[in-house]
Design an enzyme around this catalytic site. Structure first.
Site, PDB file in Angstrom:
ATOM      1  N   ARG A   5     -51.020  21.367  50.883  1.00  0.00           N
ATOM      2  CA  ARG A   5     -50.245  22.310  50.075  1.00  0.00           C
ATOM      3  C   ARG A   5     -48.828  22.489  50.618  1.00  0.00           C
ATOM      4  NH1 ARG A   5     -54.260  24.672  46.797  1.00  0.00           N
ATOM      5  NH2 ARG A   5     -56.218  24.817  47.924  1.00  0.00           N
TER       6      ARG A   5
ATOM      7  N   ASN B 207     -45.010  27.972  38.019  1.00  0.00           N
ATOM      8  CA  ASN B 207     -46.069  27.910  39.022  1.00  0.00           C
ATOM      9  C   ASN B 207     -47.018  26.796  38.580  1.00  0.00           C
ATOM     10  OD1 ASN B 207     -48.108  28.026  40.825  1.00  0.00           O
ATOM     11  ND2 ASN B 207     -48.511  30.218  40.632  1.00  0.00           N
TER      12      ASN B 207
ATOM     13  N   HIS C 279     -48.322  19.842  44.054  1.00  0.00           N
ATOM     14  CA  HIS C 279     -48.463  18.939  45.201  1.00  0.00           C
ATOM     15  C   HIS C 279     -48.740  17.498  44.795  1.00  0.00           C
ATOM     16  CE1 HIS C 279     -48.841  22.929  46.863  1.00  0.00           C
ATOM     17  NE2 HIS C 279     -49.976  23.127  46.233  1.00  0.00           N
TER      18      HIS C 279
ATOM     19  N   TYR D 138     -55.408  35.116  46.037  1.00  0.00           N
ATOM     20  CA  TYR D 138     -54.504  35.246  44.884  1.00  0.00           C
ATOM     21  C   TYR D 138     -54.392  36.663  44.333  1.00  0.00           C
ATOM     22  CZ  TYR D 138     -54.784  30.165  44.999  1.00  0.00           C
ATOM     23  OH  TYR D 138     -54.716  28.850  45.397  1.00  0.00           O
TER      24      TYR D 138
ATOM     25  N   HIS E 255     -45.149  30.721  43.839  1.00  0.00           N
ATOM     26  CA  HIS E 255     -46.562  30.637  44.221  1.00  0.00           C
ATOM     27  C   HIS E 255     -47.018  32.007  44.704  1.00  0.00           C
ATOM     28  CE1 HIS E 255     -46.484  26.323  43.835  1.00  0.00           C
ATOM     29  NE2 HIS E 255     -45.340  26.336  44.501  1.00  0.00           N
ATOM     30  N   LEU E 256     -48.193  32.397  44.273  1.00  0.00           N
ATOM     31  CA  LEU E 256     -48.743  33.678  44.701  1.00  0.00           C
ATOM     32  C   LEU E 256     -49.003  33.663  46.194  1.00  0.00           C
ATOM     33  CD1 LEU E 256     -51.020  33.452  41.687  1.00  0.00           C
ATOM     34  CD2 LEU E 256     -49.765  35.552  42.067  1.00  0.00           C
TER      35      LEU E 256
ATOM     36  N   ASP F 245     -40.499  14.905  37.193  1.00  0.00           N
ATOM     37  CA  ASP F 245     -39.566  14.176  36.333  1.00  0.00           C
ATOM     38  C   ASP F 245     -39.189  15.007  35.104  1.00  0.00           C
ATOM     39  OD1 ASP F 245     -39.579  12.027  38.059  1.00  0.00           O
ATOM     40  OD2 ASP F 245     -40.970  10.815  36.875  1.00  0.00           O
TER      41      ASP F 245
HETATM   42  C1  DQA Z   1     -50.708  28.243  43.910  1.00  0.00           C
HETATM   43  C2  DQA Z   1     -50.829  27.440  45.201  1.00  0.00           C
HETATM   44  C3  DQA Z   1     -51.378  26.059  44.937  1.00  0.00           C
HETATM   45  O1  DQA Z   1     -51.486  25.330  46.147  1.00  0.00           O
HETATM   46  C4  DQA Z   1     -52.752  26.159  44.310  1.00  0.00           C
HETATM   47  O2  DQA Z   1     -53.222  24.883  43.964  1.00  0.00           O
HETATM   48  C5  DQA Z   1     -52.818  27.075  43.149  1.00  0.00           C
HETATM   49  C6  DQA Z   1     -52.026  28.300  43.162  1.00  0.00           C
HETATM   50  C7  DQA Z   1     -50.259  29.689  44.163  1.00  0.00           C
HETATM   51  O3  DQA Z   1     -49.780  30.323  43.222  1.00  0.00           O
HETATM   52  O4  DQA Z   1     -50.399  30.195  45.281  1.00  0.00           O
HETATM   53  O5  DQA Z   1     -53.575  26.860  42.208  1.00  0.00           O
HETATM   54  O6  DQA Z   1     -49.734  27.619  43.083  1.00  0.00           O
END
Ligand code: DQA
Length: 148
Positions: free
Chosen positions: A110, A73, A79, A22, A99-100, A86
């Protein structure tokens, strides 16, 4: 113009959490940069992080009339959360999912995003910069595309 940025669970630990996945940028730094870019482009950026599914949903409900668009995010809830999906449909505002990490390149669980088909677009795998591209894209969309 106003755009709200929602960060889901564990993102408060950015900078120290799995930096190889991350990065080392903190959530406070990401938020500060988004607010600054927004200010340059005459857009009020509001940010919110929660580790609770219901709090994220309530934030969407509470801001829906005041805001123009969302950057989302939802972290792990991406997931799993039908309820968040909703809520995103219910508030009926343009949204970009960020997503990072590149979730498609990670564990199979994921690969599925419950938001993917209800957001305007998705940016993933570009680290903290992804939020900035999402912000610029939404501002441009709000100023031009939606009136096209
Ligand atoms: C995330 C990716 C997700 O799968 C994970 O649970 C995260 C971070 C990302 O920013 O890459 O907590 O959302």
């Amino acid at each position: 113009m106003r755009i709200d940025v929602l960060h889901g669970p564990n993102l408060n630990l950015l900078g120290e959490r799995e930096p190889e996945t991350y990065g080392r940028v903190t959530l406070a730094e990401i938020d500060k940069r988004l607010v600054a870019i927004g200010a340059e482009l005459s857009c009020d950026v509001h940010t919110f992080q929660s580790n609770h599914e219901g709090a994220l949903i309530e934030y969407l409900h509470e801001t829906r009339k005041a805001t123009d668009a969302y950057i989302l995010n939802p972290a792990g809830y991406t997931h799993t959360s039908v309820a968040l999906r909703d809520a995103v449909i219910a508030v009926a505002k343009p949204a970009i999912e960020v997503h990072l990490s590149n979730t498609e390149a990670r564990e199979a669980f994921r690969h599925k995003s419950l938001l993917a088909d209800v957001v305007m677009g998705r940016i993933q795998g570009l680290g903290a910069r992804g939020y900035e591209w999402a912000l610029r894209a939404l501002i441009e969309h709000l100023r031009t595309d939606r009136h096209a």
